[in-house]
Scaffold this motif. Sequence first.
Motif, PDB file in Angstrom:
ATOM      1  N   ASP A 194      -2.811  -3.836   7.663  1.00  0.00           N
ATOM      2  CA  ASP A 194      -3.380  -2.757   6.854  1.00  0.00           C
ATOM      3  C   ASP A 194      -2.547  -1.483   7.008  1.00  0.00           C
ATOM      4  O   ASP A 194      -1.744  -1.355   7.938  1.00  0.00           O
ATOM      5  CB  ASP A 194      -4.823  -2.496   7.304  1.00  0.00           C
ATOM      6  CG  ASP A 194      -5.698  -1.892   6.211  1.00  0.00           C
ATOM      7  OD1 ASP A 194      -5.168  -1.458   5.173  1.00  0.00           O
ATOM      8  OD2 ASP A 194      -6.931  -1.845   6.419  1.00  0.00           O
ATOM      9  N   HIS A 242      -8.420  -0.059   4.848  1.00  0.00           N
ATOM     10  CA  HIS A 242      -9.188  -0.553   3.700  1.00  0.00           C
ATOM     11  C   HIS A 242     -10.350  -1.372   4.247  1.00  0.00           C
ATOM     12  O   HIS A 242     -10.170  -2.178   5.149  1.00  0.00           O
ATOM     13  CB  HIS A 242      -8.293  -1.394   2.786  1.00  0.00           C
ATOM     14  CG  HIS A 242      -7.190  -0.600   2.172  1.00  0.00           C
ATOM     15  ND1 HIS A 242      -6.057  -0.246   2.876  1.00  0.00           N
ATOM     16  CD2 HIS A 242      -7.065  -0.056   0.938  1.00  0.00           C
ATOM     17  CE1 HIS A 242      -5.263   0.474   2.098  1.00  0.00           C
ATOM     18  NE2 HIS A 242      -5.851   0.608   0.924  1.00  0.00           N
ATOM     19  N   ASP A 243     -11.540  -1.137   3.704  1.00  0.00           N
ATOM     20  CA  ASP A 243     -12.751  -1.671   4.323  1.00  0.00           C
ATOM     21  C   ASP A 243     -12.909  -3.173   4.095  1.00  0.00           C
ATOM     22  O   ASP A 243     -12.127  -3.818   3.388  1.00  0.00           O
ATOM     23  CB  ASP A 243     -13.985  -0.905   3.835  1.00  0.00           C
ATOM     24  CG  ASP A 243     -14.226  -1.040   2.336  1.00  0.00           C
ATOM     25  OD1 ASP A 243     -13.656  -1.958   1.698  1.00  0.00           O
ATOM     26  OD2 ASP A 243     -14.982  -0.219   1.783  1.00  0.00           O
ATOM     27  N   PHE A 294       0.827  -1.209   0.000  1.00  0.00           N
ATOM     28  CA  PHE A 294       0.000   0.000   0.000  1.00  0.00           C
ATOM     29  C   PHE A 294       0.862   1.259   0.000  1.00  0.00           C
ATOM     30  O   PHE A 294       0.678   2.148  -0.827  1.00  0.00           O
ATOM     31  CB  PHE A 294      -0.917   0.021   1.231  1.00  0.00           C
ATOM     32  CG  PHE A 294      -2.076  -0.943   1.170  1.00  0.00           C
ATOM     33  CD1 PHE A 294      -2.816  -1.103   0.019  1.00  0.00           C
ATOM     34  CD2 PHE A 294      -2.442  -1.667   2.298  1.00  0.00           C
ATOM     35  CE1 PHE A 294      -3.892  -1.982  -0.028  1.00  0.00           C
ATOM     36  CE2 PHE A 294      -3.520  -2.547   2.269  1.00  0.00           C
ATOM     37  CZ  PHE A 294      -4.238  -2.706   1.106  1.00  0.00           C
ATOM     38  N   TRP A 352     -12.837  -4.524   0.587  1.00  0.00           N
ATOM     39  CA  TRP A 352     -11.514  -4.703  -0.011  1.00  0.00           C
ATOM     40  C   TRP A 352     -10.905  -6.008   0.482  1.00  0.00           C
ATOM     41  O   TRP A 352     -10.375  -6.787  -0.314  1.00  0.00           O
ATOM     42  CB  TRP A 352     -10.569  -3.549   0.326  1.00  0.00           C
ATOM     43  CG  TRP A 352      -9.266  -3.703  -0.410  1.00  0.00           C
ATOM     44  CD1 TRP A 352      -8.952  -3.203  -1.630  1.00  0.00           C
ATOM     45  CD2 TRP A 352      -8.131  -4.504  -0.007  1.00  0.00           C
ATOM     46  NE1 TRP A 352      -7.694  -3.628  -2.020  1.00  0.00           N
ATOM     47  CE2 TRP A 352      -7.175  -4.424  -1.054  1.00  0.00           C
ATOM     48  CE3 TRP A 352      -7.836  -5.276   1.116  1.00  0.00           C
ATOM     49  CZ2 TRP A 352      -5.939  -5.081  -0.983  1.00  0.00           C
ATOM     50  CZ3 TRP A 352      -6.607  -5.944   1.183  1.00  0.00           C
ATOM     51  CH2 TRP A 352      -5.677  -5.838   0.133  1.00  0.00           C
ATOM     52  N   ASP A 406      -0.795  -2.448  -5.908  1.00  0.00           N
ATOM     53  CA  ASP A 406      -2.124  -3.010  -5.633  1.00  0.00           C
ATOM     54  C   ASP A 406      -1.934  -4.464  -5.206  1.00  0.00           C
ATOM     55  O   ASP A 406      -1.575  -5.309  -6.033  1.00  0.00           O
ATOM     56  CB  ASP A 406      -2.969  -2.926  -6.905  1.00  0.00           C
ATOM     57  CG  ASP A 406      -4.383  -3.478  -6.709  1.00  0.00           C
ATOM     58  OD1 ASP A 406      -4.614  -4.209  -5.720  1.00  0.00           O
ATOM     59  OD2 ASP A 406      -5.255  -3.183  -7.550  1.00  0.00           O
ATOM     60  N   ARG A 410      -3.114   2.898   6.611  1.00  0.00           N
ATOM     61  CA  ARG A 410      -3.992   4.052   6.347  1.00  0.00           C
ATOM     62  C   ARG A 410      -3.109   5.219   5.896  1.00  0.00           C
ATOM     63  O   ARG A 410      -2.136   5.578   6.573  1.00  0.00           O
ATOM     64  CB  ARG A 410      -4.770   4.432   7.603  1.00  0.00           C
ATOM     65  CG  ARG A 410      -5.725   5.628   7.387  1.00  0.00           C
ATOM     66  CD  ARG A 410      -6.529   5.939   8.643  1.00  0.00           C
ATOM     67  NE  ARG A 410      -5.654   6.285   9.760  1.00  0.00           N
ATOM     68  CZ  ARG A 410      -5.723   5.726  10.969  1.00  0.00           C
ATOM     69  NH1 ARG A 410      -6.615   4.780  11.215  1.00  0.00           N
ATOM     70  NH2 ARG A 410      -4.902   6.093  11.931  1.00  0.00           N
TER      71      ARG A 410
END
Length: 310
Positions: A226, A261-262, A202, A265, A207, A228
């Motif tokens: 993850d 990412h929710d 990220f 995803w 990707d 942010r």
Amino acid sequence: MKLGLVTDSLADRSLAEAAAVCRGLGLEQVELGCGNWSPAPHVDLKRLTADAGARHRLLDTLGENGLTISALNCSGNPLFPGEKGAGDRAVAEGTFLLAEQLGVETVVMMSGLPGGCPEDRTPTWIVTSWPPETEEILRYQWKAAVPVWKALAARARDHGVKRIALEFHGWQLVYNVETLRRLRSEVGDDILGVNLDPSHLFWMGADPVEVARALADCIYHVHIKDVRLEPAAGQNTLLDTKGVLEFASRSWNFVTPGTGHDAAWWRRFLETLRDCGYDGALSIEQEDYTIPLEEALQKAVSLLRQALPA
């Protein structure tokens, strides 16, 4: 796919305490750090490789909590110049031996990074093709790296290791699809594959779903973590040298899955892994310093259970 945990996430707990936490979360596997960059106290490499009784006690502790080992992790820099690199390679070789003794077939590592010339005492990470000196540095680094990795791959095979899962990360020679493919090709050994960790991809601008598709033949292990992106990135770019505890001012932060990412995803990511034929560990790596540890782990497990393909 089985849910697991990188036990470095519980570096302040004993092995028994960490195993109990995993049991309480309903996890099935653990990934044990074996030194180099691991802060966890759960593996004493010298003692375990020399003492069969200690190995049996470790396996008993895990088994009593319904856990098996997904991988051993000895991430460090085996290409570091001088004694430091030699020490990290020694830890890797000890980890290969321990893997054989424990019946573990996957070892997670990073590629490492050499200096920029034979005289360098520290590594140099090249991320641009200009000024022109960068091309000469890269030529030297690949020339230096390949013999080391041929020897490491051969030693791992000698100990029955079937998969070395390299994690893409900054300050590493291998940090994307292209560089992994190059190392696999030049070493000439399919024992090398990827430990697919979306978080680093990220912040480096890739990707993770596309990366999974591109490396479907060699996804050997998966980390769940993850990132942010923060408002500071608008001014300071995503190249951030501030420590992870300075999260209020960073351009990006490691966060609990679902925060950067929710769930949609993560569902797409896990479905892609399934479609690629991956059926191994989903090893949660907790490095979110903005919320309490137990809350972060509960949220991560809950999200994964929702996102796992039927």
